[in-house]
Every structure is written in structure tokens, then in C-alpha cells.
Scaffold this active site. Structure first.
Site, short mmCIF file in Angstrom:
data_model
loop_
_atom_site.label_atom_id
_atom_site.label_comp_id
_atom_site.label_asym_id
_atom_site.label_seq_id
_atom_site.Cartn_x
_atom_site.Cartn_y
_atom_site.Cartn_z
CD GLU A 80 -1.32 0.03 3.66
OE1 GLU A 80 -1.99 1.06 3.75
OE2 GLU A 80 -1.41 -0.93 4.44
CB CYS A 112 -2.42 -4.26 6.68
SG CYS A 112 -1.81 -2.68 7.24
CG HIS A 234 -2.40 -6.38 10.67
ND1 HIS A 234 -1.17 -6.11 10.10
CD2 HIS A 234 -3.01 -5.18 10.84
CE1 HIS A 234 -1.06 -4.80 9.93
NE2 HIS A 234 -2.16 -4.21 10.37
P1 HMG Z 1 -2.68 6.94 21.49
O1 HMG Z 1 -3.01 8.37 21.41
O2 HMG Z 1 -1.27 6.56 21.76
O3 HMG Z 1 -3.66 6.19 22.51
O4 HMG Z 1 -3.09 6.26 20.11
P2 HMG Z 1 -3.67 6.16 24.08
O5 HMG Z 1 -3.29 7.48 24.66
O6 HMG Z 1 -5.00 5.56 24.42
O7 HMG Z 1 -2.51 5.15 24.53
C1 HMG Z 1 -2.36 3.88 23.96
C2 HMG Z 1 -2.19 2.88 25.10
O8 HMG Z 1 -1.03 3.23 25.88
C3 HMG Z 1 -3.36 2.82 26.08
O9 HMG Z 1 -3.54 1.46 26.45
C4 HMG Z 1 -2.84 3.60 27.29
O10 HMG Z 1 -3.47 3.22 28.50
C5 HMG Z 1 -1.38 3.18 27.26
P3 HMG Z 1 -4.87 0.65 25.99
O11 HMG Z 1 -6.03 1.39 26.53
O12 HMG Z 1 -4.87 0.68 24.47
O13 HMG Z 1 -4.67 -0.71 26.53
N1 HMG Z 1 -0.51 4.11 28.01
C6 HMG Z 1 0.47 3.71 28.85
N2 HMG Z 1 0.86 2.48 29.24
C7 HMG Z 1 1.91 2.40 30.10
N3 HMG Z 1 2.54 3.48 30.61
C8 HMG Z 1 2.18 4.72 30.25
C9 HMG Z 1 1.08 4.88 29.33
N4 HMG Z 1 0.46 5.93 28.77
C10 HMG Z 1 -0.51 5.44 27.96
N5 HMG Z 1 2.82 5.79 30.75
C11 HMG Z 1 -3.37 4.57 18.49
C12 HMG Z 1 -3.02 4.87 19.93
C13 HMG Z 1 -3.27 3.08 18.25
C14 HMG Z 1 -4.82 5.03 18.21
C15 HMG Z 1 -2.39 5.35 17.57
O14 HMG Z 1 -1.10 4.87 17.75
C16 HMG Z 1 -2.74 5.25 16.10
O15 HMG Z 1 -3.56 6.01 15.58
N6 HMG Z 1 -2.07 4.29 15.37
C17 HMG Z 1 -2.31 4.09 13.95
C18 HMG Z 1 -3.58 3.28 13.69
C19 HMG Z 1 -3.48 1.84 14.10
O16 HMG Z 1 -2.42 1.28 14.20
N7 HMG Z 1 -4.64 1.19 14.29
C20 HMG Z 1 -4.68 -0.22 14.62
C21 HMG Z 1 -5.88 -0.94 14.02
S1 HMG Z 1 -6.07 -0.61 12.28
C22 HMG Z 1 -4.89 -1.61 11.50
O17 HMG Z 1 -4.32 -2.47 12.09
C23 HMG Z 1 -4.62 -1.32 10.06
C24 HMG Z 1 -3.31 -0.59 9.78
O18 HMG Z 1 -2.22 -1.46 9.94
C25 HMG Z 1 -3.36 0.01 8.37
C26 HMG Z 1 -3.67 -0.90 7.21
O19 HMG Z 1 -4.51 -1.77 7.24
O20 HMG Z 1 -3.09 -0.62 6.17
C27 HMG Z 1 -3.09 0.58 10.72
#
Ligand code: HMG
Length: 416
Positions: A80, A112, A234
């Protein structure tokens, strides 16, 4: 029926790495957010003379060196982060690897997921012509805008797989569970070099696709969870695999392992095993959750970052390279691509698979990546190569192939 599946597999990545501890320090973030919250330690980042073609060729080259090109009449290139709107990236790989002219080469796309579509198409081709072999390549550079939540989940990598009859690694079983839904969770418009993502929606869309694909697998007569020994997901970030595992445990009512590695995978892990695993359940133990390989299948990915189409298959490489008890076992594989498509399929590991281990080579390649300072990383991220004028790229990569630049608006590749 003649078994068909993956006969050989190789993983390649980029020249550079960004360490998330450095990233956390520069951003004033607690490093535990990345290590524990996302389950990521580092992400691969391409040098200016690398892209999906150079990584793909680096992954496929050892396979061709080992078994030649005889019988390979098809290359399916899943990506992609393609480099052209018309020409398949596989054409450049074909040229770099001196493959025969008597081949069909195409690029396939659905975020993906598309490597799984390519793999299933390859199985179909070999079913019809068992003497043929198909080269399936998944190669991607995952890129989000700077200073967005997706940024620490970037990455880069390629996995090449040779699909054949009587394979030496994995026999792919015929039943698949499928799920498609039109959802705007993640996409990349034609005029953008970075993805647009609704992070929260993407996580629920992924889990909804898992529900749909698992339900369909059962409806199609696929195996029950109790008949599946290991599960691969994935991995956009490895904590996502943990979320998926918790979800699958809920769907199936099975007590499954949910521990991923708690800290950095130590250098030299080629010799020492998956150190840092919080706890490990056993297959035979009657107490505690069943070990389905969650920890061992996430070891490479927490260092690679998201490699989009290659991510699930990098997880497969990690499992094959770290689990010594896979012979004859059934693996469940969940493939997800935003947009969205999910597929849950199964495969049996062929006895003798361990003789193909690439653990030392992959670990050495991950260890050899050159770390980028945050300033250098941000400058490289912001660099857009002009495609309207001739340009030469600086010689940086230590990999076997390089992107030399643009001439007459065409991309030029060469051996390093
Ligand atoms: P974010 O803003 O980092 O979310 O975005 P957050 O603030 O909720 O923190 C993430 C986690 O870290 C949470 O845990 C927090 O509690 C934890 P969870 O509730 O998830 O269990 N956390 C901590 N833990 C320990 N110590 C600390 C601490 N602080 C926070 N101090 C998000 C996270 C995944 C949304 C972001 O990284 C993102 O947008 N990523 C890109 C999209 C993505 O990967 N999506 C996954 C599903 S879609 C997919 O897999 C397809 C893809 O590969 C594309 C394709 O198909 O081509 C993406």
C-alpha cells in the site's frame, strides 16, 4: 489432496531505526507508553536510497539463491506504499533478481490485508498447476504525519514467500473466514505520502473484522479454537495483537495467553530465547491460559514497527524462528486491512520447519540498523523526492539493492 503452502520465507527491513526511548525523550513522553502501552520498542525507517522495491528484492533474493527460479511463473507484490500509479513495483524486483521473462507480475492492494489475498491467489494457481511456484512479496513503509498519535507506530519491512506444492514450512488449509465492511478508519489519498487515520475507529474496526471473520470461519466448517494451537495476528503495534487475543478469547470462551514481551528484546536474543516475556503458559499444563504463541510471534514486530502488508507474515517469521514445538501444529492467522477486510485462515506447520530458521540473520539485521537522531529522523521524514526532475539519491543503505534516483521521471534501481 496435495498439500500447498509456504515453502520458504524471508524477512528484510530498512537501513535505519528510530528508538522509541529517544522518541519519548524528545517528546517528553513516558517511554512506558510505547513499550507497554503500544508494545513497541523501535521502528525501522528507510534510508533515502531505500523503498518497497529494495526491501522486497532483499527479502526475495535469498529464496531465489536457495532454490532457483525454475517453475516461478507468477510474482504477486502486495503493498500500500507503491511507487507508481501504473507500473507494478514487482517489475523492478524482477529486473534486480534477473528473473525469467516468462512470468506474470502484478501488484495487489487492500491496505494491510492484500498479502493474504496474494497468498490465497498463489494457492489457487498452484492448485491448478502443481508444478508451478509463486513468489508472493509483501513490502511496505508505514508513514504517519509527524506529531500525530500514529507516528510511533510507523515502520518498514518486507516478507517474501515462495508458495508451492508439498511445501517445507506451512500447509495452508482450504477453509477461510472472511469479512468486508466499507469503513473510513485508515486510508491514504493519492496526493498524500502519509496515512490519514481515525485511531479509535481503526481499533474497533479491526476487532469487528475479527468477530466477522471468526464467525464466518465457524460457519464454513473451520476448526474450533480448541483445535488451533497457535494464533497470529496483523500487528500494527504488538499491543493490538494482545487486544485481538483478548477479543478472540471472549468470542470462543477459551482461556488464551495474553502476555506480550514487557521490555526491550535484548540484543543477542538469537541465542537466548524470548527474554522479557512476563509469563509463559504451557501447552500441556492444565492450569493457566493456553500458550498460543502471542509472545513469540510479536518479538520481531516490536522492533520493526508496522510493516503493513508484511506485518502478519513478520509475525509468522518470529513464531517459526522462536517456537521449537510447532511440528504438525495448526496455526490460525488473522489478516486485517483497513477499509476494511479481515480473513481468518489456518495452516499446519510441516515437520522439519526448524531447519529453515532465519533467527540469527533476522536478529543480526535488526541489530545492524543505524539509529537516527530525532533531528535526522524528522528531516528524513520531511524529505519529498521531486519526481519531475532527474535526481540521484545519496549512497546510504548497506542493503544489497538501492534506489539510485529518478531519470526521465522513471525510478532507477541497482545492486549496491
Ligand atoms: P494513542 O493516542 O497513543 O492512545 O493512540 P492512548 O493514549 O490511548 O494510549 C495507547 C495505550 O497506551 C493505552 O492502552 C494507554 O493506557 C497506554 P490501551 O487502553 O490501548 O490498553 N498508556 C500507557 N501504558 C503504560 N505506561 C504509560 C502509558 N500511557 C498510555 N505511561 C493509536 C493509539 C493506536 C490510536 C495510535 O497509535 C494510532 O492512531 N495508530 C495508527 C492506527 C493503528 O495502528 N490502528 C490499529 C488498528 S487498524 C490496522 O491495524 C490497520 C493498519 O495497519 C493500516 C492498514 O490496514 O493498512 C493501521
Amino acid at each position: 489432496m496435495t498439500p500447498i503452502g509456504i515453502d520458504d520465507i524471508e524477512l528484510a527491513t530498512s537501513h535505519h531505526v528510530v528508538r522509541l526511548d529517544d522518541f519519548a525523550a524528545a517528546n517528553g513522553t513516558d517511554p512506558a507508553k510505547f513499550r507497554l502501552g503500544l508494545g513497541q520498542d523501535e521502528f525501522s525507517f528507510p534510508a533515502p536510497d531505500e523503498d518497497v522495491v529494495t526491501m522486497a528484492a532483499a527479502a526475495a533474493a535469498p529464496i531465489i539463491e536457495r532454490s532457483g527460479a525454475e517453475g516461478i511463473r507468477t510474482m504477486l507484490f502486495a503493498t500500500e506504499s507503491g511507487i507508481d500509479q501504473s507500473k507494478a513495483a514487482g517489475m523492478a524486483v524482477h529486473s534486480l533478481l534477473d528473473l525469467p521473462s516468462q512470468m506474470r507480475i502484478v501488484e495487489v492492494k487492500e491496505a494491510c490485508y492484500s498479502a493474504t489475498a496474494a497468498l490465497q491467489a498463489a494457492v489457487g494457481i498452484v492448485t491448478r498447476s502443481p508444478g508451478q511456484r509463486v513468489l508472493v512479496i509483501a513490502s511496505d513503509v508505514a508513514r504517519y504525519e509527524l506529531d500525530t498519535p500514529g507516528e510511533p507506530t510507523q515502520g518498514a519491512g518486507a516478507v517474501a514467500m515462495l508458495v508451492s506444492a508439498d511445501p517445507e514450512l506451512l500447509e495452508i488449509e482450504p477453509v477461510s473466514g472472511l469479512n468486508s465492511a466499507d469503513v473510513d478508519d485508515f486510508w491514504r489519498p493519492n496526493d498524500s505520502s502519509t496515512a490519514i487515520v481515525d485511531g479509535a475507529l481503526s481499533v474497533t474496526a479491526y476487532l469487528d473484522a475479527l468477530t466477522g471473520a471468526w464467525t464466518d470461519l465457524s460457519a464454513q466448517g473451520g476448526p474450533a479454537m480448541a483445535e488451533i494451537d497457535r494464533v497470529l495476528y496483523h500487528q500494527p503495534f504488538t499491543k493490538m495483537a494482545k487486544k485481538a487475543q483478548v477479543h478472540l478469547a471472549g468470542l470462543t470462551g477459551e482461556d488464551l495467553d495474553t502476555d506480550i514481551v514487557a521490555g526491550p528484546v535484548p540484543s543477542g536474543s538469537a541465542e537466548t530465547g524470548p527474554a522479557g516475556v512476563v509469563s509463559s503458559a504451557s501447552d500441556s499444563g492444565s492450569t493457566g491460559p493456553r500458550d498460543t504463541g502471542l509472545a513469540t510471534s510479536t518479538l520481531y514486530n516490536r522492533r520493526l514497527g508496522n510493516s503493513y502488508t508484511a506485518s502478519l507474515y513478520a509475525g509468522l517469521c518470529s513464531l517459526l524462528d522462536h517456537d521449537e514445538d510447532l511440528a504438525g501444529r495448526r496455526i490460525g492467522l488473522f489478516s486485517y486491512g483497513s477499509g476494511s477486510v479481515g480473513e481468518f485462515f489456518t495452516a499446519r506447520v510441516v515437520p522439519g520447519y526448524e531447519q529453515h530458521s532465519s533467527r540469527q540473520a533476522v536478529t543480526a539485521a535488526l541489530d545492524a540498523r543505524v539509529p537516527l537522531s530525532m533531528d535526522a529522523y524528522r528531516a528524513l521524514h520531511a524529505t519529498e523526492l521531486p519526481s519531475a526532475e532527474d535526481v540521484s539519491t545519496p549512497k546510504v543503505t548497506a542493503g544489497p539493492f538501492r534506489f539510485a534516483g529518478v531519470k526521465g521521471r522513471a525510478r532507477i534501481y541497482e545492486r549496491s
